[in-house]
Structures are given as C-alpha cells and as structure tokens.
Design a protein around this motif. Structure first.
Motif, PDB file in Angstrom:
ATOM      1  N   HIS A 370       0.840  -1.196   0.000  1.00 38.44           N
ATOM      2  CA  HIS A 370       0.000   0.000   0.000  1.00 38.44           C
ATOM      3  C   HIS A 370       0.876   1.248   0.000  1.00 38.44           C
ATOM      4  O   HIS A 370       1.897   1.302   0.678  1.00 38.44           O
ATOM      5  CB  HIS A 370      -0.904   0.023   1.240  1.00 38.44           C
ATOM      6  CG  HIS A 370      -1.901  -1.089   1.266  1.00 38.44           C
ATOM      7  ND1 HIS A 370      -3.136  -1.007   0.664  1.00 38.44           N
ATOM      8  CD2 HIS A 370      -1.833  -2.335   1.819  1.00 38.44           C
ATOM      9  CE1 HIS A 370      -3.803  -2.136   0.847  1.00 38.44           C
ATOM     10  NE2 HIS A 370      -3.027  -2.968   1.552  1.00 38.44           N
ATOM     11  N   LEU A 371       0.436   2.283  -0.742  1.00 38.31           N
ATOM     12  CA  LEU A 371       1.149   3.553  -0.780  1.00 38.31           C
ATOM     13  C   LEU A 371       0.163   4.654  -1.170  1.00 38.31           C
ATOM     14  O   LEU A 371      -0.362   4.659  -2.289  1.00 38.31           O
ATOM     15  CB  LEU A 371       2.303   3.508  -1.782  1.00 38.31           C
ATOM     16  CG  LEU A 371       3.123   4.795  -1.929  1.00 38.31           C
ATOM     17  CD1 LEU A 371       3.867   5.093  -0.627  1.00 38.31           C
ATOM     18  CD2 LEU A 371       4.110   4.687  -3.088  1.00 38.31           C
ATOM     19  N   ASN A 372      -0.099   5.563  -0.204  1.00 40.49           N
ATOM     20  CA  ASN A 372      -0.975   6.721  -0.478  1.00 40.49           C
ATOM     21  C   ASN A 372      -2.322   6.303  -1.070  1.00 40.49           C
ATOM     22  O   ASN A 372      -2.735   6.761  -2.140  1.00 40.49           O
ATOM     23  CB  ASN A 372      -0.284   7.704  -1.431  1.00 40.49           C
ATOM     24  CG  ASN A 372       0.989   8.276  -0.847  1.00 40.49           C
ATOM     25  OD1 ASN A 372       1.111   8.426   0.376  1.00 40.49           O
ATOM     26  ND2 ASN A 372       1.949   8.597  -1.699  1.00 40.49           N
ATOM     27  N   PHE A 376       0.791  -0.477  -5.018  1.00 42.86           N
ATOM     28  CA  PHE A 376       1.907  -0.369  -5.947  1.00 42.86           C
ATOM     29  C   PHE A 376       2.545  -1.741  -6.140  1.00 42.86           C
ATOM     30  O   PHE A 376       2.571  -2.574  -5.226  1.00 42.86           O
ATOM     31  CB  PHE A 376       2.946   0.643  -5.455  1.00 42.86           C
ATOM     32  CG  PHE A 376       3.844   0.141  -4.361  1.00 42.86           C
ATOM     33  CD1 PHE A 376       5.093  -0.411  -4.644  1.00 42.86           C
ATOM     34  CD2 PHE A 376       3.437   0.194  -3.029  1.00 42.86           C
ATOM     35  CE1 PHE A 376       5.910  -0.884  -3.634  1.00 42.86           C
ATOM     36  CE2 PHE A 376       4.261  -0.279  -2.013  1.00 42.86           C
ATOM     37  CZ  PHE A 376       5.500  -0.825  -2.318  1.00 42.86           C
ATOM     38  N   GLU A 378       6.173  -3.069  -7.807  1.00 44.56           N
ATOM     39  CA  GLU A 378       7.454  -2.624  -8.348  1.00 44.56           C
ATOM     40  C   GLU A 378       8.320  -3.828  -8.686  1.00 44.56           C
ATOM     41  O   GLU A 378       8.452  -4.757  -7.880  1.00 44.56           O
ATOM     42  CB  GLU A 378       8.157  -1.736  -7.328  1.00 44.56           C
ATOM     43  CG  GLU A 378       9.490  -1.173  -7.811  1.00 44.56           C
ATOM     44  CD  GLU A 378      10.171  -0.342  -6.722  1.00 44.56           C
ATOM     45  OE1 GLU A 378      10.413   0.844  -6.963  1.00 44.56           O
ATOM     46  OE2 GLU A 378      10.444  -0.902  -5.627  1.00 44.56           O
ATOM     47  N   THR A 440       7.174   0.493 -12.132  1.00 44.50           N
ATOM     48  CA  THR A 440       6.274   0.545 -10.981  1.00 44.50           C
ATOM     49  C   THR A 440       4.844   0.750 -11.487  1.00 44.50           C
ATOM     50  O   THR A 440       4.588   1.642 -12.309  1.00 44.50           O
ATOM     51  CB  THR A 440       6.642   1.699 -10.028  1.00 44.50           C
ATOM     52  OG1 THR A 440       8.020   1.576  -9.663  1.00 44.50           O
ATOM     53  CG2 THR A 440       5.778   1.650  -8.773  1.00 44.50           C
ATOM     54  N   TYR A 442       0.824   1.503 -10.399  1.00 49.34           N
ATOM     55  CA  TYR A 442      -0.021   2.077  -9.341  1.00 49.34           C
ATOM     56  C   TYR A 442      -1.476   1.783  -9.699  1.00 49.34           C
ATOM     57  O   TYR A 442      -1.972   2.199 -10.746  1.00 49.34           O
ATOM     58  CB  TYR A 442       0.197   3.574  -9.217  1.00 49.34           C
ATOM     59  CG  TYR A 442       1.605   3.969  -8.826  1.00 49.34           C
ATOM     60  CD1 TYR A 442       1.995   3.965  -7.480  1.00 49.34           C
ATOM     61  CD2 TYR A 442       2.560   4.315  -9.793  1.00 49.34           C
ATOM     62  CE1 TYR A 442       3.298   4.311  -7.118  1.00 49.34           C
ATOM     63  CE2 TYR A 442       3.855   4.665  -9.426  1.00 49.34           C
ATOM     64  CZ  TYR A 442       4.203   4.656  -8.086  1.00 49.34           C
ATOM     65  OH  TYR A 442       5.490   5.008  -7.715  1.00 49.34           O
TER      66      TYR A 442
END
Length: 444
Positions: A370-372, A376, A378, A440, A442
């Motif tokens: 999880h990111l923001n 994501f 990668e 990456t 998203y």
C-alpha cells in the motif's frame, strides 16, 4: 517564439466597448458644438433685445427696471449715448475705454479682449435719434452653466459605459455557452468515443462549418481505427495457420533427425524464430482486442497480489532456472479490484522482460504493498543501465533498444501500458539502482 492566446470573448467585449466609446465621444462633441451654437444664438438675441429696449423705451418707467433685471440675470453690461453725451448705462460698466473705440466702429456683433477675458459685444446706432447702444457680456458667463451640463453629461456617459460593459460581459458570456459546450464535447472525445458531435442549442451558423468538418474527421478517424483493428486481427489469424503448419513440420523433422547434431541445432534456431513469430501474433491479437475495449465494461474481481505474483513466477520458472536468476520478493499481501486475466498478462510481461534483460546469475527484485491509498507493484532488475532516450520510448509498439542481443517483439510493455490504462492506473519507467530497469505500477 510563441504568442500568447487571445480570448475571443474579451476581444468582443473590448470591440463593443470601443465602438460605444467612440460613438459616445462623437455624440458628446456634436452636443458641445450644438449647445455652443444654440447658446450663442440665444444670448445674442437677448443682447439684441436689450439694445432694442434701450432705443425705444422710456428709461424713467418700468422699462428701465426690466432692462436692469435682464442685464443682471445674464451679466450683461450696456451703455446708451448720443453724439454729445452719455444718457445711461448699467450699474457696472467696465469697458469705458473700449466704448469710445467702439463708437467709431460698424454696427453688429464682435469680440473684445479686455482684462484677460474675451467679451461679446453688440453695437446699434439709430440715425434718426442719433442714439448709440453698446451691449457687452463676458463670454465665459455664457458657458458657465453649459460646462456644468457637459460635466453632468460626461458622468452619465461614463455610467452608461459601465452599465454597457456589465451587460455586454453577461450577454456575450451567455452567447459563448454553446461554444464552451462544443469545446467540452470535443475534449471528451477519445478512441472509445468517436461519435458525431451535435451542436448545442441554439445552433450558431458560424459554428456549423466547423462542426461539420469535425464530424467528417471523426468519421474518417473511426473508420481508420476500425480498419486498423480489423487488419491486425485478420493478419494475425491468417499468419497463425502457416506458423502452426511450420511448427508441426519442425517437430516431425526434429524427431526424424535427432541423431544429426548440426541439423538439430539449426532446427532449434528455426524453432526459436517460429516461437518468436507466434508470440508476436499473440501479442498483436491481444492489442487488437484491448484497443476497442471500454474500461467501464471491463469485468473485475478482487485479486491477491501475492498469489498473482506466485502464479506468474510458476509459469516463468523455466526461464528463471535457465539463467539461474535469484528472485527477491518483499511485500505485504494486498488485493486489487481488477480483471484477473489482463493483470496476469501485464505482470507476466513485466517479469518476462526483467528476466530477458537480466544477466546470467542476475537478480530481480519485486516489491508490492500500500502507498498513499493505492496499491503499488514494483519490479526491477540488475543490468548495464538504461539511458534516458530509451526510457522516453519504452511502451511504444515494436520499440526495442538498439544494440540489445535479447529477442523480443517490442510489444510487451505497450500491452502493459494499455492494460494499466484500462484500469485507470499508472505505469512508471525509470532506471533501477541495481543498474537495470525499474517498472512501478499504481492501481486502486
């Protein structure tokens, strides 16, 4: 050197205001001229009336008081004399020296410059009674009230200009709504929606030619896209049959000539070329299927990223073992709402690309989580580095970096970009800190 854009709406308002200002100033100048002419006429008639009253009136009666009232009201000075003596004059008569000079001049109207002021004078002479009348008035008195009227007119004019600016701004902005709506309709057009544009109501005749040309262009573009997709699909299908036939004959030849090493190696090279051609065709078919697809109608379900990663690695295990590559996975299990088949293809293409461009005994690093408020994914590999020129062109169809010895169709990353776009996600290419490529994803 680029020029800044000019607002047609602002230009129309400025043009409207400029024409109004010019018309108002012309009307103001005409008003000044007409007012001055009328004022001069009226004041000259009053001076003539006073002169006539002095000639015929008995100054000892009420006529004398009427003359004084008129002279005081309009600031008119007068003097009545005969050839030998002064008979009467106004209470204040400033032009004594000028009166002696005027007595020798002709009758009628004229101008006198006296004490830094311009005066209007009128002289009349009765040959029977030998009476001489001189009537004078400062010229600025005539325009004192007139100048105040001009100032009032200018204030009204400025108020009207301000009111017109507000009305013009509102009405022109309202008239521009069909153009703004048309611009919005054009901006919403995409490869998924090339339907004809309908001019918003009320229709504007000036916009109709432009709308017609846009609709013709959209029609041609739609036909071109359909033709391209049909050609890609048809060509792929037509080429698949001979490739399948070649594949079958190759297998027969490989079984028949297994004892001849040189021929076996040559057949293996042909087999590799056939496999590459087959992969290209499969990718072309996939792109032909993805291009007209609408993301709204894309079937989706919840997918575990960790499970998806393990499934992809199982399918690519032979390639990993062949190059003896070490896979490093670091991530927390998370789920994405996506199309399982397409996301699987995307992840497989990325991993396949990383394996192909990694050196023997290389390393591939996979990280997800999880990111923001996003998920994501990668993946990066070690290698000899990626230039900025190559990064800028990654994702173009059939593009492969010059000088690479790795086989490929140049379609894998373009398919990934299309799949991620269908999921309203983002894909980012950059150089990896390990020397290779960092990709990456998203997703939501």
């Amino acid at each position: 050197m680029t020029q800044s854009a000019v607002s047609l709406q602002s230009k129309l308002i400025k043009t409207s205001m400029l024409s109004s200002v010019v018309a108002g100033l012309v009307a103001f100048i005409l008003l000044i001229g007409l007012s001055i002419y009328q004022t001069m006429q009226v004041q000259d008639e009053i001076m003539d009336e006073i002169a006539d009253m002095l000639m015929i009136s008995d100054l000892s009666t009420t006529s004398g008081s009427q003359i004084d009232e008129l002279s005081e009201e309009f600031d008119i000075q007068y003097q009545l004399s005969n050839q030998t003596m002064l008979l009467t004059q106004s209470a204040q008569f400033d032009l004594h020296a000028q009166a002696n000079k005027k007595s020798n001049q002709q009758e009628g109207y004229s101008y006198i410059w006296f004490e830094h002021k311009l005066w209007r004078s009128y002289q009349a002479f009765d040959h029977e009674t030998k009476l001489n009348v001189l009537v004078t008035q400062p010229l600025d008195i005539r325009f004192k009230d007139l100048s105040q009227s001009f100032i009032s007119y200018l204030l009204i004019l400025f108020s009207l200009w301000l009111m017109q600016w507000g009305i013009s701004h509102f009405l022109i902005k309202k008239q521009f709504k069909p153009i703004q709506q048309l611009s919005k309709d054009i901006a919403e057009k995409s490869a998924h929606d090339l339907s004809l544009i309908h001019q918003p109501q009320p229709e504007l005749k000036e916009l109709q030619p432009m709308v017609n040309q846009l609709n013709q262009m959209l029609t041609r573009l739609d036909q071109s896209l359909i033709a391209e997709q049909r050609f890609t699909a048809d060509a792929s299908h037509e080429l698949r049959s001979p490739l399948s036939a070649i594949q079958m004959r190759l297998q027969l030849l490989q079984r028949q000539y297994t004892e001849i090493p040189e021929l076996k190696s040559q057949l293996q090279l042909i087999q590799n070329d056939v496999n590459r051609g087959t992969q290209v065709l499969e990718n072309l078919l996939l792109l032909a299927r993805l291009d007209p697809m609408d993301e709204v109608q894309l079937p989706r379900n919840w997918i575990s990223v960790d499970t998806l990663t393990q499934d992809v690695l199982k399918t690519l295990e032979p390639l990993v073992d062949e190059k003896q590559i070490q896979i490093h996975i670091d991530g927390e299990d998370c789920k994405i709402y996506a199309n399982a088949e397409l996301i699987f293809i995307c992840i497989r293409n990325l991993m396949d690309n990383a394996i192909r461009y990694s050196p023997i005994h290389g390393h591939i690093y996979i990280c997800f989580g999880h990111l923001n408020n996003q998920i994501f994914f990668e993946i990066e590999n070690d290698g000899q580095g990626v230039t900025q020129d190559v990064l800028d062109r990654l994702g173009e169809r059939f593009y492969r970096a010059l000088g690479t010895q790795t086989q490929g169709s140049g379609l894998g990353l373009s398919i990934c970009k299309k799949i991620i776009a269908l999921h309203q996600g983002q894909i980012e290419f950059k150089s990896s800190e390990y020397g290779g490529l960092n990709v990456t994803l998203y997703l939501h």
